[in-house]
Write a protein that holds these residues in place. Structure first.
Motif, short mmCIF file in Angstrom:
data_model
loop_
_atom_site.label_atom_id
_atom_site.label_comp_id
_atom_site.label_asym_id
_atom_site.label_seq_id
_atom_site.Cartn_x
_atom_site.Cartn_y
_atom_site.Cartn_z
N THR A 95 48.24 65.57 80.33
CA THR A 95 49.57 64.97 80.13
C THR A 95 49.51 63.45 80.25
O THR A 95 50.47 62.77 79.93
N GLN A 96 48.37 62.90 80.71
CA GLN A 96 48.21 61.46 80.84
C GLN A 96 47.33 60.93 79.71
O GLN A 96 46.27 61.48 79.44
N SER A 97 47.80 59.85 79.10
CA SER A 97 47.02 59.24 78.02
C SER A 97 47.23 57.73 78.07
O SER A 97 48.12 57.23 78.73
N ASN A 98 46.37 57.05 77.37
CA ASN A 98 46.47 55.61 77.20
C ASN A 98 45.82 55.28 75.86
O ASN A 98 45.04 56.07 75.34
N TYR A 99 46.15 54.12 75.30
CA TYR A 99 45.60 53.81 73.98
C TYR A 99 45.28 52.33 73.86
O TYR A 99 45.87 51.48 74.51
N ALA A 100 44.32 52.06 73.00
CA ALA A 100 44.02 50.69 72.60
C ALA A 100 44.97 50.34 71.47
O ALA A 100 45.17 51.15 70.55
N GLY A 122 60.81 27.28 62.20
CA GLY A 122 61.17 28.60 61.72
C GLY A 122 59.91 29.45 61.74
O GLY A 122 58.83 28.97 61.38
N ARG A 123 60.03 30.69 62.19
CA ARG A 123 58.86 31.56 62.30
C ARG A 123 59.22 32.96 61.85
O ARG A 123 60.30 33.46 62.15
N TYR A 124 58.27 33.61 61.17
CA TYR A 124 58.41 35.01 60.78
C TYR A 124 57.12 35.72 61.19
O TYR A 124 56.03 35.27 60.84
N SER A 125 57.27 36.82 61.93
CA SER A 125 56.11 37.58 62.38
C SER A 125 56.32 39.05 62.07
O SER A 125 57.45 39.56 62.15
N THR A 126 55.24 39.73 61.74
CA THR A 126 55.31 41.16 61.49
C THR A 126 54.09 41.82 62.11
O THR A 126 53.01 41.23 62.15
N GLN A 127 54.28 43.02 62.61
CA GLN A 127 53.20 43.75 63.27
C GLN A 127 53.28 45.21 62.84
O GLN A 127 54.34 45.83 62.92
N LYS A 128 52.17 45.76 62.37
CA LYS A 128 52.10 47.16 61.94
C LYS A 128 51.12 47.89 62.85
O LYS A 128 49.95 47.54 62.93
N ALA A 129 51.62 48.92 63.52
CA ALA A 129 50.77 49.73 64.39
C ALA A 129 49.86 50.60 63.54
O ALA A 129 50.25 51.08 62.47
N ARG A 134 50.80 55.31 65.87
CA ARG A 134 52.12 55.13 65.23
C ARG A 134 53.23 55.85 65.98
O ARG A 134 54.36 55.37 66.04
N THR A 135 52.95 56.98 66.62
CA THR A 135 54.00 57.69 67.37
C THR A 135 54.24 57.05 68.74
O THR A 135 55.21 57.38 69.41
N LEU A 136 53.37 56.12 69.15
CA LEU A 136 53.47 55.51 70.47
C LEU A 136 53.95 54.07 70.45
O LEU A 136 54.44 53.56 71.45
N ALA A 137 53.79 53.39 69.32
CA ALA A 137 54.14 51.96 69.23
C ALA A 137 54.88 51.71 67.92
O ALA A 137 54.45 52.17 66.86
N PRO A 138 55.98 50.97 67.98
CA PRO A 138 56.74 50.71 66.75
C PRO A 138 56.13 49.59 65.92
O PRO A 138 55.37 48.76 66.42
N ASN A 139 56.48 49.58 64.65
CA ASN A 139 56.23 48.40 63.82
C ASN A 139 57.33 47.41 64.14
O ASN A 139 58.43 47.79 64.53
N ASN A 168 60.79 49.32 64.35
CA ASN A 168 60.91 50.52 63.53
C ASN A 168 59.98 51.59 64.07
O ASN A 168 58.76 51.44 64.04
N TYR A 169 60.56 52.69 64.57
CA TYR A 169 59.80 53.76 65.18
C TYR A 169 59.41 54.81 64.15
O TYR A 169 60.01 54.90 63.07
N PHE A 170 58.42 55.64 64.48
CA PHE A 170 57.87 56.64 63.56
C PHE A 170 58.91 57.65 63.11
O PHE A 170 58.82 58.20 62.02
N ASP A 171 59.92 57.91 63.93
CA ASP A 171 60.94 58.92 63.61
C ASP A 171 62.15 58.31 62.89
O ASP A 171 63.22 58.89 62.88
N SER A 172 61.97 57.13 62.31
CA SER A 172 63.00 56.42 61.53
C SER A 172 64.06 55.74 62.37
O SER A 172 65.01 55.18 61.83
N ARG A 173 63.95 55.79 63.71
CA ARG A 173 64.88 55.04 64.55
C ARG A 173 64.56 53.56 64.42
O ARG A 173 63.41 53.17 64.23
#
Length: 188
Positions: A95-100, A122-129, A134-139, A168-173
């Protein structure tokens, strides 16, 4: 590796963002770095929480900076991958996990420093997991506007920024956040 095709920046201008020197001729820096961390035991390679299993991580970093007459434009790219799935699970308690953190991101910034040493940015940043996490970290996407007042070169300054980000989360939230930041920076 760092390339300066138009010559060196005045007063070590590659080490700070704004064009406080007001370069008389265009100055350009192109740089790139690659890092491989074999058998890393932490989520950020040498730093961060412990992983439950070792991972080999590869990172690529690319930067470009252009300065001229008060204008400064910067763009950065960073990506990290792992040799195997980035998620590690505790063998004694599944039940315990961790990720890089794996994935990639871009950061783009444009600023103008007025002769009065007030700067607008002015700054624009984007990050894609990465798919592994993807189920643990949002874009995410961030939009920032800011003002800086340089009091004594880059060593003493006041800064304020307003940032809007979208997660933006994996489940569209989707979650939106606003941040207001003010800082005083005093260097040595």
């Amino acid at each position: 590796m760092e390339l300066l095709p138009f010559g060196s920046f005045s007063k070590d201008g590659t080490y700070f963002e704004g064009d406080i020197v007001r370069e008389k001729k265009p100055k350009l820096m192109l740089s790139g770095a690659f890092q491989q961390n074999n058998h890393a035991k932490r989520v950020q390679g040498q730093l961060g929480n412990d992983l439950f299993e070792e991972r080999t991580m590869k990172s690529v970093m690319l930067d470009a900076m252009l300065k001229y007459n008060g204008w400064a434009a910067m763009s950065s790219y960073l990506s990290r991958t792992t040799s195997r799935n980035a998620v590690t699970v505790n063998p004694d308690d599944i039940t315990q996990s961790n990720y890089a953190y794996v994935g990639y991101g871009f950061d783009h910034q444009l600023s103008y420093n007025f002769p009065s040493n007030y700067e607008i940015i002015g700054r624009y940043s984007t990050q894609k997991a990465g798919e592994d996490i993807r189920t643990l970290a949002p874009n995410s996407k961030q939009y920032t506007v800011g003002v800086t007042k340089y009091i004594w070169e880059h060593t003493f300054k006041l800064q304020s920024e307003l940032t809007f980000d979208t997660l933006n989360y994996f489940d569209s939230r989707t979650k939106n956040n606003w941040y207001l930041r003010f800082q005083v920076e005093i260097g040595i």
